[in-house]
Write an enzyme that holds these catalytic residues in place. Structure first.
Site, short mmCIF file in Angstrom:
data_model
loop_
_atom_site.label_atom_id
_atom_site.label_comp_id
_atom_site.label_asym_id
_atom_site.label_seq_id
_atom_site.Cartn_x
_atom_site.Cartn_y
_atom_site.Cartn_z
N SER A 27 73.01 11.67 4.53
CA SER A 27 72.10 11.08 4.64
C SER A 27 71.85 9.27 3.80
O SER A 27 72.59 9.67 2.28
CB SER A 27 70.41 11.70 4.45
OG SER A 27 69.74 11.30 4.17
N LYS A 78 62.09 19.51 12.45
CA LYS A 78 60.89 18.42 12.96
C LYS A 78 59.66 19.64 13.19
O LYS A 78 58.10 19.26 12.42
CB LYS A 78 60.56 17.42 13.26
CG LYS A 78 61.93 15.80 12.73
CD LYS A 78 62.23 14.28 13.62
CE LYS A 78 62.67 14.21 12.78
NZ LYS A 78 62.77 12.46 12.75
N ASN A 99 58.07 14.13 10.51
CA ASN A 99 59.12 14.48 9.63
C ASN A 99 58.78 13.96 7.88
O ASN A 99 59.69 13.72 7.16
CB ASN A 99 60.29 13.06 9.94
CG ASN A 99 59.22 11.87 9.59
OD1 ASN A 99 57.83 11.13 9.50
ND2 ASN A 99 59.62 10.40 9.26
N GLY A 148 66.20 10.22 26.75
CA GLY A 148 66.28 11.37 26.15
C GLY A 148 65.27 12.43 25.07
O GLY A 148 63.37 12.02 25.50
N GLY A 150 64.25 15.08 22.87
CA GLY A 150 64.36 15.37 22.13
C GLY A 150 62.76 15.57 21.43
O GLY A 150 61.76 14.28 21.40
N GLY A 151 62.91 16.05 20.07
CA GLY A 151 62.31 15.17 18.70
C GLY A 151 61.95 14.11 18.49
O GLY A 151 60.42 13.53 18.50
N ARG A 173 68.62 13.94 30.97
CA ARG A 173 69.78 14.29 31.84
C ARG A 173 68.91 15.74 31.92
O ARG A 173 70.03 16.57 33.47
CB ARG A 173 70.97 14.68 31.01
CG ARG A 173 71.32 13.52 30.48
CD ARG A 173 72.67 14.04 29.61
NE ARG A 173 73.52 13.36 29.13
CZ ARG A 173 74.57 12.26 29.81
NH1 ARG A 173 74.79 12.57 30.85
NH2 ARG A 173 75.03 11.43 28.98
N PRO A 175 66.03 18.07 33.64
CA PRO A 175 65.34 18.05 34.02
C PRO A 175 63.11 18.32 32.94
O PRO A 175 62.29 18.45 32.79
CB PRO A 175 64.31 18.65 35.61
CG PRO A 175 65.07 18.24 35.80
CD PRO A 175 66.88 18.75 34.93
N GLU A 176 63.92 20.06 32.22
CA GLU A 176 63.24 20.63 31.63
C GLU A 176 63.04 20.11 30.41
O GLU A 176 62.01 19.96 29.66
CB GLU A 176 64.21 22.30 31.19
CG GLU A 176 64.18 22.94 32.12
CD GLU A 176 65.04 22.85 33.12
OE1 GLU A 176 65.90 22.80 34.02
OE2 GLU A 176 65.80 21.61 33.20
#
Length: 297
Positions: A27, A78, A99, A148, A150-151, A173, A175-176
Site C-alpha cells: 500500500s 469494505k 473504505n 466486474g 465486486g466491492g 464472468r 451472472p451471480e
C-alpha cells in the site's frame, strides 16, 4: 495482524490513522497521508499499514484507543467496515461498502466511501460530462460500462449515478455477480444491463468504461475491443502499469485514468475527515505519491 495500541493504554500526544487490508505491504496510502500530515504541520500524527483479515477486523477496531482518528479500508474489509460502523454516509449505505472509518466524539465510528467522489472527480477531470459550451442543450445521461462485480464495482455504480447515468452496463464472468449488484442499483436508482464476459467488446460503445477487475482478468479484451471516440477509460489497477487495456486506450487517444489517480483522490477526503481540516495539502500528497511510484520503478 499488526499490533495496534490498546484502548487501555495511555494515549500519546499525537493522533493515529492506518490503512487495513490483506495483503497490505504494497500500500502507498502511508506515503500519501504521512506527506499530508507533514505538509499540514501535524507533527504528532502518524499513519501506518496494518495487515488484517476480515475475521480480525472487529477485534482490531474494538481495541483502538482514543488516539486513533480513523482507518482506511481496502479489500477484503469494505463490507465488514460498514457493518461495524455506528453511523454511515448515504453513499456508503447505498453502495453497501465503506473504505473509511472515522472516530466520532462519542467513541463510535462513522463509515464513508470516498472511492465514489474520488471516481467522480477523476472521471470529470478526464473529460466525462464536460459542458460543450454556455448555450449547449442539456446532454443525455452518460452511457457507462462497469467491468466486474465486486466491492469496487459497487463504488463505480454509485459514481455512475452521481454522474447522471440512468442505466449502467455491467460485464461480469459470473451472472451471480450481477445479481449481487441488483440491490445496490435499486438503492441508487439505476437500471443494470447485464452482459456476459464473452460479449464484453460490445459494451465498450460507451461514454466511459470503468474496469474494477483483478490484475490480468481483462487483459485479453485489449485485442477485441473497439474504442468509442470521445470516451474515457478508468482502470482501478496501477501495478503493473499500463494494463493492456489502458495501453490500448492510449493508443487510440482515449483519456485514461488509473488506480493511482483514484488512490490520491479518495485519500484527500479521508485526510480531511481524519484531521478535521477544510482542505488537504493535495500537491504535497501528489508529489509524495509520484516519488514513491518512481522509487519502486
Amino acid at each position: 495482524m499488526g499490533r495496534v495500541q490498546s484502548k487501555d493504554e495511555t494515549p500519546s500526544s499525537g493522533r493515529k490513522a492506518a490503512v487495513c487490508g490483506k495483503p497490505i505491504a504494497h500500500s502507498l496510502s502511508p506515503v500519501i497521508h504521512n506527506a499530508g500530515f507533514a505538509a499540514a504541520g501535524l507533527s504528532g500524527w502518524t499513519y501506518e499499514a496494518i495487515e488484517c483479515a476480515e475475521s480480525e477486523l472487529p477485534d482490531l477496531v474494538a481495541g483502538l484507543g482514543p488516539e486513533w482518528a480513523g482507518l482506511s479500508l481496502t479489500m477484503p474489509l469494505k463490507e465488514a467496515a460498514l457493518r461495524l460502523a455506528t453511523s454511515a454516509s448515504p453513499v456508503a449505505i447505498a453502495a453497501g461498502v465503506a473504505n473509511t472509518l472515522v472516530r466520532q466524539p462519542d467513541g463510535g465510528w462513522h463509515a464513508d466511501n470516498t472511492d465514489v467522489p474520488g471516481m467522480v472527480h477523476v472521471l470529470r477531470e478526464a473529460g466525462l460530462g464536460l459542458s460543450r459550451g454556455r448555450h449547449a442543450v442539456k446532454e443525455a445521461p452518460p452511457r457507462i460500462t462497469v467491468l466486474g462485480g465486486g466491492g469496487t464495482a459497487r463504488a463505480a455504480l454509485a459514481a455512475a449515478a452521481e454522474l447522471g447515468a440512468e442505466t449502467v452496463t455491467v460485464v461480469t464472468r459470473r451472472p451471480e455477480s450481477r445479481d449481487e449488484l441488483a440491490p445496490v442499483a435499486v438503492a441508487l436508482g439505476l437500471t443494470v444491463d447485464g452482459v456476459a464476459w464473452a460479449d464484453a467488446e460490445g459494451a465498450f460503445d460507451a461514454d466511459a468504461v470503468l474496469s474494477t477487475v483483478p490484475k490480468g482478468a481483462a487483459d485479453e479484451l485489449a485485442e477485441r475491443v473497439t474504442w468509442r471516440p470521445g470516451s474515457v477509460y478508468f482502470d482501478a489497477l496501477y501495478d503493473p502499469w499500463p494494463t493492456p487495456l489502458a495501453a490500448s486506450a492510449t493508443k487510440h487517444d482515449i483519456p485514461v485514468v488509473s488506480g493511482l489517480d483514484l488512490l490520491l483522490a479518495q485519500a484527500l477526503s479521508q485526510f480531511e475527515q481524519f484531521t478535521g481540516l477544510a482542505e488537504a495539502p493535495q500537491e504535497a500528497m501528489r508529489r509524495a505519491l509520484g516519488e514513491a511510484v518512481a522509487a519502486r520503478g
